[in-house]
Design an enzyme around this catalytic site. Structure first.
Site, PDB file in Angstrom:
ATOM      1  N   LYS A 177       0.882  -1.177   0.000  1.00 29.43           N
ATOM      2  CA  LYS A 177       0.000   0.000   0.000  1.00 29.43           C
ATOM      3  C   LYS A 177       0.913   1.219   0.000  1.00 29.43           C
ATOM      4  CE  LYS A 177      -1.730   3.001   1.962  1.00 29.43           C
ATOM      5  NZ  LYS A 177      -1.460   4.410   1.559  1.00 29.43           N
ATOM      6  N   GLY A 229       6.809   5.683   7.909  1.00 32.43           N
ATOM      7  CA  GLY A 229       5.966   6.880   7.876  1.00 32.43           C
ATOM      8  C   GLY A 229       6.073   7.616   9.193  1.00 32.43           C
ATOM      9  N   SER A 230       4.996   8.281   9.562  1.00 33.94           N
ATOM     10  CA  SER A 230       5.035   9.128  10.759  1.00 33.94           C
ATOM     11  C   SER A 230       4.986   8.294  12.041  1.00 33.94           C
ATOM     12  CB  SER A 230       3.842  10.084  10.730  1.00 33.94           C
ATOM     13  OG  SER A 230       2.644   9.344  10.772  1.00 33.94           O
ATOM     14  N   VAL A 233       1.223   7.417  13.006  1.00 33.92           N
ATOM     15  CA  VAL A 233       0.612   6.272  12.322  1.00 33.92           C
ATOM     16  C   VAL A 233       1.354   4.985  12.687  1.00 33.92           C
ATOM     17  CG1 VAL A 233       0.034   5.257  10.080  1.00 33.92           C
ATOM     18  CG2 VAL A 233      -0.290   7.707  10.449  1.00 33.92           C
ATOM     19  N   GLY A 234       2.673   5.078  12.812  1.00 32.42           N
ATOM     20  CA  GLY A 234       3.470   3.901  13.183  1.00 32.42           C
ATOM     21  C   GLY A 234       2.982   3.285  14.487  1.00 32.42           C
ATOM     22  N   GLU A 251       9.301   2.049  10.828  1.00 32.17           N
ATOM     23  CA  GLU A 251      10.388   3.030  10.674  1.00 32.17           C
ATOM     24  C   GLU A 251       9.730   4.396  10.674  1.00 32.17           C
ATOM     25  OE1 GLU A 251      13.512   2.846  10.773  1.00 32.17           O
ATOM     26  OE2 GLU A 251      13.716   0.666  10.717  1.00 32.17           O
ATOM     27  N   CYS A 285      14.099  10.709   5.922  1.00 34.37           N
ATOM     28  CA  CYS A 285      13.991  10.365   7.352  1.00 34.37           C
ATOM     29  C   CYS A 285      15.317  10.663   8.047  1.00 34.37           C
ATOM     30  CB  CYS A 285      13.668   8.892   7.553  1.00 34.37           C
ATOM     31  SG  CYS A 285      12.474   8.265   6.407  1.00 34.37           S
ATOM     32  N   GLU A 375       9.746  17.082  14.577  1.00 40.53           N
ATOM     33  CA  GLU A 375      10.196  16.726  13.231  1.00 40.53           C
ATOM     34  C   GLU A 375       9.436  17.578  12.222  1.00 40.53           C
ATOM     35  OE1 GLU A 375       9.218  12.913  11.443  1.00 40.53           O
ATOM     36  OE2 GLU A 375      11.174  12.862  10.493  1.00 40.53           O
TER      37      GLU A 375
HETATM   38  P1  ADP Z   1       3.797  10.888   6.071  1.00 42.53           P
HETATM   39  O1  ADP Z   1       3.705  11.838   7.190  1.00 42.53           O
HETATM   40  O2  ADP Z   1       5.143  10.582   5.583  1.00 42.53           O
HETATM   41  O3  ADP Z   1       2.816  11.116   4.967  1.00 42.53           O
HETATM   42  P2  ADP Z   1       2.074   8.887   7.214  1.00 42.53           P
HETATM   43  O4  ADP Z   1       2.405   8.134   8.439  1.00 42.53           O
HETATM   44  O5  ADP Z   1       0.924   9.823   7.240  1.00 42.53           O
HETATM   45  O6  ADP Z   1       3.432   9.554   6.783  1.00 42.53           O
HETATM   46  O7  ADP Z   1       1.835   7.886   6.000  1.00 42.53           O
HETATM   47  C1  ADP Z   1       2.701   6.815   5.701  1.00 42.53           C
HETATM   48  C2  ADP Z   1       1.888   5.694   5.069  1.00 42.53           C
HETATM   49  O8  ADP Z   1       0.935   5.213   6.033  1.00 42.53           O
HETATM   50  C3  ADP Z   1       1.063   6.126   3.849  1.00 42.53           C
HETATM   51  O9  ADP Z   1       1.074   5.060   2.911  1.00 42.53           O
HETATM   52  C4  ADP Z   1      -0.327   6.333   4.441  1.00 42.53           C
HETATM   53  O10 ADP Z   1      -1.364   6.198   3.508  1.00 42.53           O
HETATM   54  C5  ADP Z   1      -0.379   5.213   5.462  1.00 42.53           C
HETATM   55  N1  ADP Z   1      -1.357   5.394   6.552  1.00 42.53           N
HETATM   56  C6  ADP Z   1      -1.867   6.558   7.025  1.00 42.53           C
HETATM   57  N2  ADP Z   1      -2.706   6.306   8.066  1.00 42.53           N
HETATM   58  C7  ADP Z   1      -2.717   4.969   8.264  1.00 42.53           C
HETATM   59  C8  ADP Z   1      -3.352   4.081   9.204  1.00 42.53           C
HETATM   60  N3  ADP Z   1      -4.170   4.537  10.145  1.00 42.53           N
HETATM   61  N4  ADP Z   1      -3.085   2.766   9.120  1.00 42.53           N
HETATM   62  C9  ADP Z   1      -2.234   2.276   8.183  1.00 42.53           C
HETATM   63  N5  ADP Z   1      -1.621   3.057   7.268  1.00 42.53           N
HETATM   64  C10 ADP Z   1      -1.854   4.382   7.298  1.00 42.53           C
END
Ligand code: ADP
Length: 473
Positions: A177, A229-230, A233-234, A251, A285, A375
């Site tokens: 995804k 990602g963030s 969300v992580g 990560e 990152c 960040e």
């Molecule tokens: P960034 O700040 O780099 O955009 P995010 O953490 O928002 O990082 O997004 C990183 C990835 O996680 C993207 O592919 C995003 O669509 C996905 N994502 C966002 N929210 C969720 C969630 N609740 N569960 C799983 N994946 C998510």
């Protein structure tokens, strides 16, 4: 440049999957009226379909001999190499990465696939002496099943591949995804997988945003999740995986420090700090976001740093000379500009009016300020003063993160002290915080990462489980 948006689809078992719902655009951050692509987000039912396709493919793929899986990965590397320039241009257009770095990313993809093609033929497991005379005891590494991969937009080809390649090399199948801001790159990646002859269902791509990612993490057929990602969300991904007791790898963020000691080569340090902080508009990152400089050399270092930042051209990422392009979205641009508002800059560059540009800037601050803690993911560097190595390390460690760190010094004893005391997964001396060889382990400590490593042979550990076998006579 085409102003006609390309309609994109998820790819499941080698076929386009048409999701219903509103179309989401992916914009060119340099020329936002250029809608690169649009797509409908994959639903929970679509996620189920992709997970089933990957699960069905797992039986055959995992039973293939390692060298046969390796052959497929070599072919994938060749398929990417054959379209290298087109893929680099897609990265430039969709995420605004400067062309030189975009080309570098494509080269990295080829290297990653070739590396893991090789890994697929190397030994895995150990022979362990048994307490039982004459018995043979050994460990083997078993693939987990379907790996769910959730990726960001900043390395739109390399991050999906540095997760997918080790997963596939050891026999898992994949549902990816990708980030909603990088769907076109993901769709091209999927085309190269098909051109390379990856069997149907082995590598599936679901386009969507957070809800699609959430459905993927919660799907019962997904046996491990690797996320970049963030931090916010992580944490959700980790929680959902822990509830289902499946492996996860997250990560996340960084607030990466560069420490400049009084004896450092200041011109070298300034060039590498400027490069680490500003290239690709600070959106790695591992980007340098704090420079901790010894008070005694502050003035001379600032002079060198200004020269170094000035030497990094800001503008159209399609030009080879450009070092700093736009940030990814208007929302990011607004968020970064708001965060720095009211702070007095030591240096600020100018930027084009059109596109999501943020002016590269350096701010003098103190270790507990928002600028030094939060960040920002933009071309913004916080400068903090320290008296000597001890204080510099204490300041460097004073964030919730621990991804990458650099030290600039000519003193080997100082470098050794730092290597042991700095809280970071990537520890660098006289090198910038960004950039790691594609075959070296990558990951962080503290709030940056969930403690496993990506890349290198160690990446195979995450995608496998150890089985201990004893055969008695
Ligand atoms: P960034 O700040 O780099 O955009 P995010 O953490 O928002 O990082 O997004 C990183 C990835 O996680 C993207 O592919 C995003 O669509 C996905 N994502 C966002 N929210 C969720 C969630 N609740 N569960 C799983 N994946 C998510």
């Amino acid at each position: 440049m085409s102003l006609q948006a390309t309609r994109l689809f998820s790819t499941v078992a080698g076929q386009p999957l048409e999701s219903s719902g509103d179309l989401i655009p992916s914009l060119n951050p340099t020329v936002p009226k250029d809608v690169v692509a649009e797509f409908a987000a994959a639903s929970e039912a679509d996620v189920q379909q992709a997970a089933e396709a990957a699960s069905n493919a797992f039986g055959t793929w995992s039973k293939l001999a390692g060298p046969a899986r390796g052959d497929v990965l070599y072919k994938w590397a060749d398929a990417i190499n054959a379209r290298a320039e087109e893929l680099a241009q897609a990265i430039v257009r969709e995420v605004g990465k400067p062309l030189g770095e975009a080309r570098g990313e494509v080269g990295r993809c080829v290297a990653i696939l070739r590396y893991y093609a090789g890994e697929a033929v190397r030994q895995s497991g150990d022979v362990i002496p048994s307490l039982t005379p004459g018995a043979l005891q050994f460990s083997i590494r078993q693939p987990l099943g379907v790996a769910g991969l959730i990726t960001p937009w900043n390395f739109p080809l390399a991050i999906p591949l540095w997760k997918a390649a080790p997963a596939l090399a050891v026999g898992n199948t994949v549902v990816l995804k990708p980030a909603e801001e990088a769907v076109w790159c993901a769709a091209l990646l999927s085309e190269t997988a098909q051109a390379a002859g990856l069997p149907a269902g082995v590598f599936n791509v679901l386009l969507g945003a957070g809800d699609t990612g959430k459905a993927l993490v919660q799907n019962e057929l997904i046996r491990c999740v690797s996320f970049t990602g963030s931090a916010e969300v992580g944490a959700k991904v980790a929680e959902a995986c822990a509830r289902r007791n499946v492996k996860y790898q997250t990560e996340m963020g960084g607030k990466n420090p560069a420490l400049v000691l009084a004896d450092a080569n200041l011109a070298q340090a300034a060039n590498l700090v400027a490069s680490g902080a500003m290239r690709f508009a600070g959106q790695k990152c591992t980007a340098t976001s704090r420079v901790i400089v010894d008070r005694s050399v502050r003035g001379s270092f600032i002079d060198e740093l200004q020269k170094a930042i000035l030497a990094l051209p800001v503008g159209d990422p399609g030009e080879m000379a450009t070092a700093v392009g736009p940030v990814i979205t208007e929302e990011s641009q607004g968020r970064i500009n708001e965060a720095v508002q009211g702070s007095e800059s030591i240096y600020q560059a100018s930027v084009p009016n059109q596109g999501f540009f943020v002016a590269p800037a350096v701010f003098a601050t103190y270790q507990h300020s928002n600028l030094a803690q939060q960040e920002l993911f933009g071309p913004v560097l916080s400068m903090i003063e320290a008296d000597g190595l001890d204080e510099a390390i204490k300041i460097a460690n004073n964030t919730p993160y621990g991804l990458s760190a650099s030290l600039f010094t000519r003193d080997i004893a100082a470098a050794l002290t730092y290597i042991h005391r700095i809280e970071a997964g990537m520890v660098r001396v006289n090198a910038d915080t960004t950039g790691v060889d594609p075959h070296a382990p990558f990951g962080g400590v503290k709030g940056s990462s969930s403690h496993s490593r990506e890349q290198g042979s160690v990446a195979k550990e995450f995608y496998t489980e150890i089985r201990t076998v004893q055969i008695n006579p």
